[in-house]
Design a protein around this motif. Structure first.
Motif, mmCIF file in Angstrom:
data_model
loop_
_atom_site.group_PDB
_atom_site.id
_atom_site.type_symbol
_atom_site.label_atom_id
_atom_site.label_comp_id
_atom_site.label_asym_id
_atom_site.label_seq_id
_atom_site.Cartn_x
_atom_site.Cartn_y
_atom_site.Cartn_z
ATOM 1 N N GLY A 250 22.790 45.326 75.964
ATOM 2 C CA GLY A 250 24.120 45.542 75.741
ATOM 3 C C GLY A 250 24.973 44.724 76.463
ATOM 4 N N ILE A 251 24.620 43.889 77.510
ATOM 5 C CA ILE A 251 25.588 43.033 77.914
ATOM 6 C C ILE A 251 25.941 41.916 77.452
ATOM 7 N N ARG A 252 27.399 41.585 77.216
ATOM 8 C CA ARG A 252 27.687 40.380 76.752
ATOM 9 C C ARG A 252 27.618 39.184 77.876
ATOM 10 N N VAL A 253 27.470 37.864 77.589
ATOM 11 C CA VAL A 253 27.578 36.850 78.590
ATOM 12 C C VAL A 253 28.790 35.863 78.223
ATOM 13 N N VAL A 254 29.730 35.538 79.102
ATOM 14 C CA VAL A 254 30.880 34.959 79.172
ATOM 15 C C VAL A 254 31.018 34.078 79.976
ATOM 16 N N GLY A 255 30.964 32.731 79.784
ATOM 17 C CA GLY A 255 31.089 31.753 80.807
ATOM 18 C C GLY A 255 32.505 31.178 80.755
ATOM 19 N N VAL B 267 30.008 43.217 80.584
ATOM 20 C CA VAL B 267 30.193 41.696 80.329
ATOM 21 C C VAL B 267 29.734 41.023 81.709
ATOM 22 N N LEU B 268 28.836 40.030 81.404
ATOM 23 C CA LEU B 268 28.425 39.475 82.628
ATOM 24 C C LEU B 268 29.317 37.943 82.500
ATOM 25 N N VAL B 269 30.021 37.748 83.580
ATOM 26 C CA VAL B 269 31.123 36.747 83.630
ATOM 27 C C VAL B 269 30.683 35.771 84.533
ATOM 28 N N ILE B 270 30.426 34.420 83.988
ATOM 29 C CA ILE B 270 29.813 33.188 84.835
ATOM 30 C C ILE B 270 31.028 32.335 84.953
ATOM 31 N N PHE B 271 31.357 31.926 86.292
ATOM 32 C CA PHE B 271 32.387 31.159 86.687
ATOM 33 C C PHE B 271 31.527 29.521 86.942
ATOM 34 N N PHE B 272 31.741 28.482 86.259
ATOM 35 C CA PHE B 272 31.043 27.150 86.446
ATOM 36 C C PHE B 272 32.050 26.160 86.537
ATOM 37 N N LEU B 273 31.690 25.105 86.999
ATOM 38 C CA LEU B 273 32.615 23.967 87.394
ATOM 39 C C LEU B 273 32.632 22.766 86.200
ATOM 40 N N GLY B 274 32.252 23.364 85.053
ATOM 41 C CA GLY B 274 32.465 22.180 83.840
ATOM 42 C C GLY B 274 31.226 21.487 83.582
ATOM 43 N N GLN B 275 31.141 20.867 82.470
ATOM 44 C CA GLN B 275 29.775 20.125 82.007
ATOM 45 C C GLN B 275 29.657 19.072 83.069
ATOM 46 N N GLY B 276 30.678 18.566 83.798
ATOM 47 C CA GLY B 276 30.184 17.388 84.692
ATOM 48 C C GLY B 276 29.527 17.929 86.079
ATOM 49 N N CYS B 277 29.260 19.111 86.008
ATOM 50 C CA CYS B 277 28.516 19.694 87.069
ATOM 51 C C CYS B 277 27.022 19.834 86.877
ATOM 52 N N ALA B 278 26.464 19.083 87.628
ATOM 53 C CA ALA B 278 24.866 19.171 87.227
ATOM 54 C C ALA B 278 24.154 20.572 87.606
ATOM 55 N N HIS B 279 24.601 20.975 88.841
ATOM 56 C CA HIS B 279 24.152 22.168 89.084
ATOM 57 C C HIS B 279 24.575 23.364 88.095
ATOM 58 N N CYS B 280 25.732 23.230 87.626
ATOM 59 C CA CYS B 280 26.229 24.256 86.539
ATOM 60 C C CYS B 280 25.510 24.076 85.433
ATOM 61 N N LEU C 274 29.549 32.832 74.697
ATOM 62 C CA LEU C 274 30.990 32.401 74.753
ATOM 63 C C LEU C 274 31.251 31.621 76.006
ATOM 64 N N LEU C 275 31.987 30.627 75.817
ATOM 65 C CA LEU C 275 32.450 29.541 76.711
ATOM 66 C C LEU C 275 33.940 29.526 76.733
ATOM 67 N N LEU C 276 34.505 29.629 77.894
ATOM 68 C CA LEU C 276 36.040 29.660 77.793
ATOM 69 C C LEU C 276 36.535 28.544 78.772
ATOM 70 N N ALA C 277 37.775 27.984 78.579
ATOM 71 C CA ALA C 277 38.541 26.834 79.265
ATOM 72 C C ALA C 277 39.521 27.369 80.171
ATOM 73 N N ASP C 278 39.227 27.090 81.484
ATOM 74 C CA ASP C 278 40.351 27.384 82.410
ATOM 75 C C ASP C 278 40.590 26.155 83.184
ATOM 76 N N PRO C 279 41.237 25.215 82.901
ATOM 77 C CA PRO C 279 41.368 23.735 83.391
ATOM 78 C C PRO C 279 42.117 23.905 84.652
ATOM 79 N N LYS C 280 43.271 24.837 84.457
ATOM 80 C CA LYS C 280 44.234 25.071 85.623
ATOM 81 C C LYS C 280 43.640 25.907 86.559
#
Length: 735
Positions: free
Chosen positions: A640-645, A609-622, A671-677
């Motif tokens: 064979g690599i699943r990408v998860v944001g 799995v490739l896991v990408i942590f990004f700062l939300g849709q409000g971040c232009a760079h993200c 797949l994009l997951l929510a982690d607001p906390k």
């Protein structure tokens, strides 16, 4: 204080200080983290992975030459080419990000910096000031910077906190000048603080063109005058000694009255906080009398109680030829805490770069002890180091000659050559050609292929590889962002020709241009070329550089006893090209997607799995990062690599932008997951604990949940196409 004179002149030729390495970064902004160049074990601020190692120059065998590279002037120039940061965000762009925990909050010291603070957390600030200075004395500038950053978070008006940050960056003048400027702006600074700030301003102002030894001597003299005029400031006397010893070590000139200095240090050790100064006793003798340095370690062994001091102790024993003790200290460094370098993942930060250098030194130490299987095992481990090249503005790969990726391959090349395993060497360097997307890496691999085939008697194959090397060198010379390496690659061509001639029984006038071929591999070929005296001279020189070497001593004895020297020392039975490793596992998580469906990473076990942590849709760079990865999704899936944001948006925010249903959005087809906390961000260390804000992170996790590649930064990682190939390489390696 004892006399601080140096015997002879302290001037060193400009060529010695010539900058020959670049810090690899992903932007043009100043970076603290080396991703790699060389980079390095530290002495003085943190044993930085910097400068060309001895192995790059073809002197691969002396273990101690790779151990503390920052004792060369090269490490003091690592960031002079960058511009000064314009604000705190730029200054701390690459960290430190993690706060440290005080293990002894009530400790006091007679050698503290003068500091002034008006906030109520004075006791906490004082404890952190002492901890920061303790880290500097323990030769750990990374921890020192963390402590001092904590101070300025607690009290931004504490001038000595900013001064401490400058001191922790004494080898990075552009960052240091920014921090020093912040200290100078504070009007409430005390008189003692102002004296220290002025002393360092002169030191850093001269960084652009000043001789490093002269600068260190000048700073030492300034601090000594402060200590004389203000005897209550014992910290000034200690740092005056620190910089005088560094000047001595860098120049290679002994300090006069060394016995008196040692006596003074013994007195300091008995004072409150004096135990933190124990490393200076090694530095006093290291370059001129390593046996004396090792005796100091033996006399104060209980005070060498942290990894950076263990590295320093190892350096003393390597220089003294006590390889067994050196190996014990090096192994302790690598097994410190939960991050066991010999087993755990390679995480991108300066401390891991130092562990890389320590491991490389351990490999050569094991070789010199005659423990060839262990040496190769460490080399195999290092070959799995993630590749983190720099990129040009046109997104072309721009490796540095001493990056961990090339250094790891160079180490294995040298060890196999030293053991006469030419067939294995040829298989190794020719079998990984598809992994090298960078032109410079391909040039190195072709050069090594010439060496391997010539050494193994495959002359036709070596000739073919030599033609390909010439073509690649010509291409490199025509590539604007790589032509800085033209001189280096020209030497490689000459070295390749010289080695081919030597393997054929003839000496070349360019024998000195041969690189990455250890003496143990050269000796049989020199004997074959009827140059036994040259072989003996090279062996004697190598044994002086690395006293106590079992294979070199044995080889020299056999040669002097009339044995032809053509047989290499064989690898003991049981040696393997594969090494069992226990990689660290990624933290699990449970987060919802845009439809509210919960996912855990453990449910993807069995596939990478490739896991990408990004700062939300409000971040232009993200958003730009996610779009960069979009066209590469089929390539990742092919591997064979699943990408998860994982983003900081809420479920509602994700649904608003991507639709509420469980199906993937074609604009962002993964797949994009929510982690607001930001709980997952914190678990995965994608969080700046000082600025209290999330960071970008990219991780490759294999099917067993082990992290093989990582990038954590204020900047998102955007080189998706390169990462596909790097993931393929890492997943194919034995683990």
């Amino acid at each position: 204080m004892p006399g601080a004179r140096l015997t002879g002149s302290t001037h060193c030729p400009p060529s010695r200080w010539r900058f020959v390495r670049r810090v690899l970064t992903r932007s043009c902004l100043p970076k603290m983290t080396l991703s790699l160049n060389s980079s390095a074990l530290v002495l003085v601020c943190a044993l930085t992975f910097a400068g060309f190692s001895a192995s790059v120059r073809g002197q691969g065998e002396p273990a101690q030459k790779a151990a503390f590279q920052c004792l060369s002037a090269l490490a003091w120039q690592k960031e002079q080419q960058f511009q000064q940061p314009v604000n705190d965000k730029e200054a701390f762009r690459s960290g430190p990000f993690q706060r440290l925990t005080l293990s002894q909050p009530g400790v006091v010291s007679d050698f503290n910096l003068p500091w002034v603070s008006s906030v109520r957390e004075k006791e906490e600030i004082g404890a952190r000031m002492i901890a920061g200075l303790r880290s500097l004395h323990a030769l750990d500038d990374e921890d020192a910077e963390s402590w001092f950053r904590d101070v300025v978070v607690l009290d931004p008006q504490c001038a000595s906190g900013w001064l401490g940050l400058a001191m922790a960056n004494e080898k990075s003048p552009m960052r240091a000048q920014y921090f020093l400027g912040k200290a100078a702006e504070i009007k409430s600074a005390g008189a003692g603080e102002k004296r220290w700030i002025a002393a360092y301003q002169g030191f850093f102002d001269a960084a652009a063109g000043g001789d490093i030894v002269q600068r260190l001597n000048g700073l030492s003299a300034t601090l000594q005058r402060m200590a004389t005029q203000h005897p209550e400031d014992r910290c000034a006397e200690v740092f005056a000694m620190r910089y005088r010893l560094l000047a001595s070590h860098l120049s290679g000139l002994p300090v006069v009255d060394g016995d008196e200095w040692e006596s003074m240090m013994e007195q300091w050790l008995s004072a409150k906080g004096g135990g933190d100064l124990v490393g200076y006793g090694v530095l006093l003798w290291l370059s001129t009398n390593p046996v004396r340095a090792s005796e100091w370690v033996k006399s104060h062994a209980n005070r060498f109680d942290c990894p950076t001091l263990w590295r320093l102790a190892a350096q003393a024993f390597l220089g003294a030829g006590d390889l067994t003790k050196a190996k014990a200290y090096l192994t302790s460094v690598l097994r410190e805490g939960s991050n066991d370098f010999l087993k755990d993942r390679f995480v991108e930060d300066d401390r891991e770069q130092l562990r890389f250098s320590t491991a490389a030194t351990l490999a050569w130490t094991s070789y010199h002890l005659g423990e060839f299987e262990e040496a190769l095992a460490v080399a195999e481990r290092l070959v799995t180091v993630p590749r983190k090249p720099a990129f040009t503005n046109l997104m072309a790969i721009d490796d540095a000659p001493a990056s961990p990726y090339l250094e790891a391959h160079r180490l294995k090349v040298q060890l196999l050559a030293a053991l006469g395993e030419w067939d294995k060497l040829a298989k190794f360097v020719e079998g990984g050609e598809s992994d090298d997307a960078g032109l410079l890496a391909q040039v190195y691999r072709r050069y090594w292929a010439v060496i391997a085939n010539a050494g193994g008697g495959e002359r036709e194959r070596a000739t073919e590889q030599r033609k390909q090397l010439a073509a690649m060198v010509a291409q490199l010379g025509q590539t604007s962002y790589l032509n800085q390496y033209a001189e280096l690659t020209t030497k490689m061509e000459r070295g390749a020709d010289a080695f081919m001639q030597l393997a054929g029984g003839r000496l070349s006038p360019f024998l000195s241009q041969i690189s990455d071929v250890p003496v143990a591999a050269m000796v049989p070929l020199l004997v074959k070329a009827k140059a036994k005296e040259v072989a003996l001279a090279k062996l004697d020189s190598a044994m002086q550089s690395q006293p106590g070497s079992v294979p070199l001593t044995r080889l020299a004895k056999e040669l002097r006893d009339g044995v032809n020297g053509e047989k290499h020392v064989a690898i003991p039975k049981g040696a393997s090209d594969e090494v069992e490793r226990d990689w660290a596992k990624a933290p699990d998580l449970e987060l919802p997607d845009k439809s509210g469906t919960l996912y855990t990473l453990s449910q993807f076990r069995g596939k990478p799995v490739l896991v990408i942590f990004f700062l939300g849709q409000g971040c232009a760079h993200c958003v730009e990062q996610l779009q960069k990865f979009k066209p590469q999704i089929p390539a990742f899936e092919k591997e064979g690599i699943r990408v998860v944001g994982i983003g900081t948006d809420s479920v509602e925010k994700l649904a608003e932008g991507l639709g509420k249903g469980p199906e993937l959005n074609p604009d962002l087809p993964y797949l994009l997951l929510a982690d607001p906390k930001m709980d997952a961000f914190k678990k995965w260390r994608c969080y700046d604990e000082f600025a209290v804000e999330p960071l970008h992170g990219t991780f490759l996790m294999d099917g067993d949940g082990r992290i093989l590649w990582s990038d954590i930064s204020h900047d998102p990682y955007v080189h998706a196409e390169f990462l596909v190939g790097e993931c393929r390489r890492l997943l194919a390696l034995p683990r």
